[in-house]
Scaffold this active site. Structure first.
Site, PDB file in Angstrom:
ATOM      1  N   LEU A 240       0.871  -1.172   0.000  1.00 20.78           N
ATOM      2  CA  LEU A 240       0.000   0.000   0.000  1.00 20.78           C
ATOM      3  C   LEU A 240       0.909   1.224   0.000  1.00 20.78           C
ATOM      4  O   LEU A 240       1.802   1.341   0.838  1.00 20.78           O
ATOM      5  CB  LEU A 240      -0.896  -0.020   1.241  1.00 20.78           C
ATOM      6  CG  LEU A 240      -2.151   0.855   1.275  1.00 20.78           C
ATOM      7  CD1 LEU A 240      -3.049   0.593   0.075  1.00 20.78           C
ATOM      8  CD2 LEU A 240      -2.916   0.619   2.564  1.00 20.78           C
ATOM      9  N   ASP A 241       0.706   2.135  -0.968  1.00 23.55           N
ATOM     10  CA  ASP A 241       1.567   3.314  -1.084  1.00 23.55           C
ATOM     11  C   ASP A 241       1.648   4.080   0.231  1.00 23.55           C
ATOM     12  O   ASP A 241       0.659   4.129   0.981  1.00 23.55           O
ATOM     13  CB  ASP A 241       1.039   4.257  -2.171  1.00 23.55           C
ATOM     14  CG  ASP A 241       1.248   3.713  -3.570  1.00 23.55           C
ATOM     15  OD1 ASP A 241       2.046   2.779  -3.734  1.00 23.55           O
ATOM     16  OD2 ASP A 241       0.602   4.237  -4.508  1.00 23.55           O
ATOM     17  N   PRO A 242       2.789   4.722   0.516  1.00 23.27           N
ATOM     18  CA  PRO A 242       2.908   5.511   1.749  1.00 23.27           C
ATOM     19  C   PRO A 242       1.815   6.561   1.903  1.00 23.27           C
ATOM     20  O   PRO A 242       1.328   6.796   3.014  1.00 23.27           O
ATOM     21  CB  PRO A 242       4.290   6.166   1.607  1.00 23.27           C
ATOM     22  CG  PRO A 242       5.068   5.210   0.768  1.00 23.27           C
ATOM     23  CD  PRO A 242       4.072   4.652  -0.211  1.00 23.27           C
TER      24      PRO A 242
ATOM     25  N   ALA B 228      -1.178   6.358   0.885  1.00 22.01           N
ATOM     26  CA  ALA B 228      -2.487   5.714   1.046  1.00 22.01           C
ATOM     27  C   ALA B 228      -2.657   5.224   2.479  1.00 22.01           C
ATOM     28  O   ALA B 228      -1.691   4.975   3.194  1.00 22.01           O
ATOM     29  CB  ALA B 228      -2.620   4.551   0.075  1.00 22.01           C
TER      30      ALA B 228
END
Length: 320
Positions: free
Chosen positions: A48-50, A52
């Site tokens: 999960l992207d930082p 997000a």
């Protein structure tokens, strides 16, 4: 003969369905959870992207053997697209590369959604973990290279417009398959609508079989431990763990395999499977050869395997 090094930590197993906050990397989240549970082994089922937030499934111990099954599961995201700007990273972090004064109407947005539902071709963002000639795309992009990333098929099961609070941004919810980039959706929809767009907020709310109701926050996890009076630095083992309370927050390892048929075993059958032997399996429904199934012993996950002419062949055996 070399002496085998003893593993550090506890042999704890299960899933932490972690509510990752914005700004935290997925690898950082895994490290924090592994430290908190004093687990021997940990891993996550899908980065999960930082920027997000939301659901990051983290496997401990034996649950790491089931990570591939969760990674294949459908994912649900809720996200905000800001209209009028395209950015280098397709989210708020990047530089503005294109602008437009146009703002899409609700009717225009709704008319576009069917084109983004089903099997579609999607080009991942320049800033992504895709490998190009052995290098990560984001590393090349940071060096200023504009790279050609080939489009690939992804599946979007549902795509809903939740609301349009202002003309500047809209809120969407999608359920999609593995490999879908939400940032690419914002970029491509903005181009199709003639107004440009980027992700302003992104939250993952489900990774099958886990959902929002399973989420546990860092504060909830920390509430299961008591501060050590001698120090306040969590990186120096500042907490005395109440493992009993912590472990109650785990979801059992077998929950990740709801997608597979489950069959209970007798004592004799279980003993043979534990030794890696095949056993006859009387299925309650017709199963195809090579179909994967789970077997349980005393309601605990014992093994994953395949069927071959009525025989169950264990592929992964779990310690119970």
């Amino acid at each position: 003969m070399a002496r085998q090094r003893k593993k550090k930590g506890r042999p704890v197993s299960g899933w932490v369905v972690f509510d990752k906050p914005k700004g935290m990397k997925s690898t950082e989240a895994v490290s924090k959870i592994k430290w908190l549970f004093h687990a021997q082994k940990a891993g996550h089922a899908g980065t999960l992207d930082p920027l997000a937030s939301g659901l990051l499934p983290i496997a401990l111990g034996e649950a790491t053997k089931t990570v591939p099954y969760v990674m294949q599961g459908k994912k649900t995201y809720r996200f905000h697209i800001a209209w009028g700007q395209e950015r280098s990273t397709d989210d708020l972090e990047g530089e503005i590369t294109k602008t437009s004064l146009k703002r899409p109407t609700q009717e225009e947005i709704l008319a576009l959604l069917p084109q983004y539902t089903g099997i579609i071709l999607q080009t991942p963002p320049q800033f992504s973990a895709i490998k190009i000639a052995g290098n990560r795309a984001y590393d090349l992009a940071r060096e200023g290279e504009v790279i050609e990333i080939p489009p690939r098929e992804v599946e979007i099961e549902t795509f809903k417009l939740v609301e349009t609070p202002t003309k500047e941004h809209s809120v969407f919810e999608i359920t999609c398959g593995k490999g879908t980039y939400v940032r690419s959706l914002a970029r491509d929809m903005g181009r199709d609508l003639g107004c440009y767009g980027h992700i302003a907020d992104l939250r993952r709310i489900a990774v099958a079989p886990f959902c929002e109701e399973d989420l546990v926050t860092w504060d909830e996890l920390k509430a299961a431990i008591s501060p050590n009076k001698n120090t306040t630095d969590e990186n120096e083992n500042s907490f005395e763990k109440d493992f009993l309370t912590l472990d109650e927050l785990l979801i059992e390892t077998g929950a990740a395999l709801d997608c597979l048929p489950h069959y209970p075993l007798t004592d004799t059958q279980a003993q043979r499977v534990m030794r890696g032997h095949s056993i006859p399996l009387s299925a309650q429904k017709t199963l195809l050869d090579e179909e994967e199934v789970c077997v349980l012993y005393k309601e605990q996950l014992l093994a994953i395997g395949t069927l071959d002419k009525g025989l169950f062949k264990p592929k992964r055996i779990f310690t119970i």
